[in-house]
Design an enzyme around this catalytic site. Structure first.
Site, PDB file in Angstrom:
ATOM      1  N   MET A 103       0.840  -1.201   0.000  1.00  0.00           N
ATOM      2  CA  MET A 103       0.000   0.000   0.000  1.00  0.00           C
ATOM      3  C   MET A 103       0.879   1.257   0.000  1.00  0.00           C
ATOM      4  O   MET A 103       0.417   2.350   0.336  1.00  0.00           O
ATOM      5  CB  MET A 103      -0.939  -0.008   1.201  1.00  0.00           C
ATOM      6  CG  MET A 103      -1.914  -1.184   1.147  1.00  0.00           C
ATOM      7  SD  MET A 103      -3.435  -0.907   2.022  1.00  0.00           S
ATOM      8  CE  MET A 103      -2.816  -0.726   3.675  1.00  0.00           C
ATOM      9  N   HIS A 113       9.010   1.212   3.277  1.00  0.00           N
ATOM     10  CA  HIS A 113      10.097   1.223   4.258  1.00  0.00           C
ATOM     11  C   HIS A 113      10.954  -0.019   4.013  1.00  0.00           C
ATOM     12  O   HIS A 113      10.673  -0.801   3.081  1.00  0.00           O
ATOM     13  CB  HIS A 113       9.531   1.278   5.686  1.00  0.00           C
ATOM     14  CG  HIS A 113       8.465   0.249   5.947  1.00  0.00           C
ATOM     15  ND1 HIS A 113       8.726  -1.094   5.989  1.00  0.00           N
ATOM     16  CD2 HIS A 113       7.120   0.373   6.142  1.00  0.00           C
ATOM     17  CE1 HIS A 113       7.615  -1.764   6.227  1.00  0.00           C
ATOM     18  NE2 HIS A 113       6.612  -0.896   6.317  1.00  0.00           N
ATOM     19  N   GLY A 146      11.093  -2.800   5.444  1.00  0.00           N
ATOM     20  CA  GLY A 146      10.351  -4.061   5.495  1.00  0.00           C
ATOM     21  C   GLY A 146       9.870  -4.430   4.094  1.00  0.00           C
ATOM     22  O   GLY A 146      10.052  -5.565   3.624  1.00  0.00           O
ATOM     23  N   HIS A 147       9.289  -3.443   3.391  1.00  0.00           N
ATOM     24  CA  HIS A 147       8.863  -3.679   2.013  1.00  0.00           C
ATOM     25  C   HIS A 147      10.069  -4.022   1.133  1.00  0.00           C
ATOM     26  O   HIS A 147      10.012  -4.915   0.294  1.00  0.00           O
ATOM     27  CB  HIS A 147       8.192  -2.428   1.434  1.00  0.00           C
ATOM     28  CG  HIS A 147       6.915  -2.021   2.111  1.00  0.00           C
ATOM     29  ND1 HIS A 147       6.787  -0.847   2.807  1.00  0.00           N
ATOM     30  CD2 HIS A 147       5.707  -2.628   2.193  1.00  0.00           C
ATOM     31  CE1 HIS A 147       5.558  -0.731   3.267  1.00  0.00           C
ATOM     32  NE2 HIS A 147       4.871  -1.805   2.926  1.00  0.00           N
ATOM     33  N   GLU A 171       5.472 -11.560   7.551  1.00  0.00           N
ATOM     34  CA  GLU A 171       4.909 -12.216   8.745  1.00  0.00           C
ATOM     35  C   GLU A 171       4.399 -11.190   9.749  1.00  0.00           C
ATOM     36  O   GLU A 171       3.735 -11.542  10.711  1.00  0.00           O
ATOM     37  CB  GLU A 171       5.971 -13.114   9.392  1.00  0.00           C
ATOM     38  CG  GLU A 171       6.236 -14.349   8.564  1.00  0.00           C
ATOM     39  CD  GLU A 171       7.247 -15.281   9.187  1.00  0.00           C
ATOM     40  OE1 GLU A 171       8.013 -14.843  10.068  1.00  0.00           O
ATOM     41  OE2 GLU A 171       7.278 -16.455   8.775  1.00  0.00           O
ATOM     42  N   SER A 184       6.500  -0.121   9.904  1.00  0.00           N
ATOM     43  CA  SER A 184       5.135  -0.008   9.396  1.00  0.00           C
ATOM     44  C   SER A 184       4.976   1.364   8.767  1.00  0.00           C
ATOM     45  O   SER A 184       5.571   2.345   9.254  1.00  0.00           O
ATOM     46  CB  SER A 184       4.138  -0.149  10.558  1.00  0.00           C
ATOM     47  OG  SER A 184       2.861   0.299  10.149  1.00  0.00           O
TER      48      SER A 184
HETATM   49  P1  AMP Z   1       1.480  -2.935   3.483  1.00  0.00           P
HETATM   50  O1  AMP Z   1       2.043  -1.918   2.538  1.00  0.00           O
HETATM   51  O2  AMP Z   1       1.525  -2.505   4.913  1.00  0.00           O
HETATM   52  O3  AMP Z   1       0.141  -3.458   3.044  1.00  0.00           O
HETATM   53  O4  AMP Z   1       2.466  -4.177   3.433  1.00  0.00           O
HETATM   54  C1  AMP Z   1       2.818  -4.788   2.215  1.00  0.00           C
HETATM   55  C2  AMP Z   1       3.550  -6.067   2.532  1.00  0.00           C
HETATM   56  O5  AMP Z   1       4.717  -5.766   3.297  1.00  0.00           O
HETATM   57  C3  AMP Z   1       2.715  -7.042   3.400  1.00  0.00           C
HETATM   58  O6  AMP Z   1       2.954  -8.358   2.960  1.00  0.00           O
HETATM   59  C4  AMP Z   1       3.266  -6.794   4.784  1.00  0.00           C
HETATM   60  O7  AMP Z   1       3.121  -7.908   5.650  1.00  0.00           O
HETATM   61  C5  AMP Z   1       4.734  -6.537   4.477  1.00  0.00           C
HETATM   62  N1  AMP Z   1       5.344  -5.796   5.579  1.00  0.00           N
HETATM   63  C6  AMP Z   1       4.894  -4.661   6.159  1.00  0.00           C
HETATM   64  N2  AMP Z   1       5.693  -4.306   7.188  1.00  0.00           N
HETATM   65  C7  AMP Z   1       6.666  -5.242   7.257  1.00  0.00           C
HETATM   66  C8  AMP Z   1       7.788  -5.454   8.117  1.00  0.00           C
HETATM   67  N3  AMP Z   1       8.052  -4.629   9.116  1.00  0.00           N
HETATM   68  N4  AMP Z   1       8.566  -6.526   7.889  1.00  0.00           N
HETATM   69  C9  AMP Z   1       8.283  -7.392   6.871  1.00  0.00           C
HETATM   70  N5  AMP Z   1       7.250  -7.256   6.029  1.00  0.00           N
HETATM   71  C10 AMP Z   1       6.442  -6.199   6.220  1.00  0.00           C
END
Ligand code: AMP
Length: 282
Positions: free
Chosen positions: A30, A34, A36-37, A150, A187
């Site tokens: 979305m 960061h 994580g992505h 995860e 996040s």
């Molecule tokens: P989002 O943009 O928050 O919808 O996340 C997109 C993808 O990135 C999803 O599969 C999340 O689980 C993953 N994601 C978000 N934050 C983290 C994180 N801190 N570590 C690993 N994966 C993450």
């Protein structure tokens, strides 16, 4: 980097890759990217011939209109982050109409009960929105491998269930949680925290680590009590839930059976920003 705003031109581009039997790794996001992505994207790049990243703030998975409105949108910065870490990447940045047409609504899903626990209880309709958008994205991209964090463990299990029930030809790859230096799970919502609260939010992971170390000797209730105590009367943090649940069914458990795997799941409001985290209790 190739950027597509509409699914028709993206599908046209991907057809040539499919015909050449190139493998496609897909990372749905979305935005407000960061590290994580980035960890998901770099893994996808290592394991596939081509990577597709989608950036789409999916309206149907937000049960709270204020949360949707305040969700950070930083497309230019996101594209710079992707460009800095990946060479050969396709980015899909649709408007809601490109995904949904004129009716921005969810389909209803039966994920065999996974959708009723934890996030499902506190965010009604959330997993219908997730199921709807991920199904549509999978139809468009037709990835061989799709990468999910995860951090959103319940979402990961729900996507696995979606793939299993619909017999979709995609391999779901779970990826470990990336954390900030103080342990806070990365996040997009962390951007909305003040620097002081962001620092203090290390408390969330600390309570999970504590629960994990207690899990060998304490009962589930003792473990949950310890987490609740840490948030009781806290000036900035409000605990929404702490659950210990079995990893496959996600059913909260009062007793941990030695032959099953469990996780602690937590949701906390830091002022008015909702944060989630999880830890394995192996
Ligand atoms: P989002 O943009 O928050 O919808 O996340 C997109 C993808 O990135 C999803 O599969 C999340 O689980 C993953 N994601 C978000 N934050 C983290 C994180 N801190 N570590 C690993 N994966 C993450």
């Amino acid at each position: 980097m190739l950027i597509f705003k509409d699914h028709k031109s993206l599908v046209e581009h991907l057809i040539s890759l499919h015909l050449l039997h190139k493998t496609i790794g897909f990372v749905p996001t979305m935005g407000a990217l960061h590290m994580g992505h980035v960890s998901l994207m770099t893994r996808a790049a290592q394991e596939n011939d081509h990577v597709v990243v989608s950036i789409f703030v999916n309206p149907t998975q937000f049960n709270n209109p204020e949360d949707l409105e305040k969700y950070p949108r930083t497309l230019e910065k996101d594209l710079a982050i992707i460009g800095a870490h990946l060479n050969n990447v396709v980015v899909y940045t649709p408007e809601p109409s490109d995904i949904y047409g004129s009716q921005v609504v969810s389909k209803t899903f039966d994920f065999e009960g996974l959708e009723h626990q934890m996030e499902g209880k506190f965010r009604p309709g959330h997993f219908d929105g997730v199921g709807t958008v991920v199904s549509k994205l999978f139809e468009i991209v037709r990835p061989h491998n799709a990468y999910f964090g995860e951090k959103d463990f319940q979402q990961l299990q729900i996507i696995r269930k979606l793939v299993q029930l619909r017999k979709l030809p995609v391999h779901i790859v779970p990826c470990p949680i990336s954390r900030e230096e103080n342990g806070l799970a990365m996040s997009s919502r962390n951007e909305r925290l003040s620097p002081e609260i962001r620092k203090e939010a290390s408390l969330i992971y600390e309570t999970l680590l504590n629960a994990s170390s207690m899990s060998k000797t304490a009962t589930v209730q003792e473990l949950k009590n310890k987490v609740m105590e840490a948030f009781e009367n806290h000036p900035h943090f409000t605990l929404e839930y702490i659950e210990i649940a079995e990893e496959n069914t996600l059913i909260p458990s009062e007793i941990m059976s030695p032959d099953k795997s469990y996780r602690a799941f937590i949701a906390v409001f830091a002022d008015n920003v909702r944060l989630i985290d999880t830890i394995s209790l192996k």
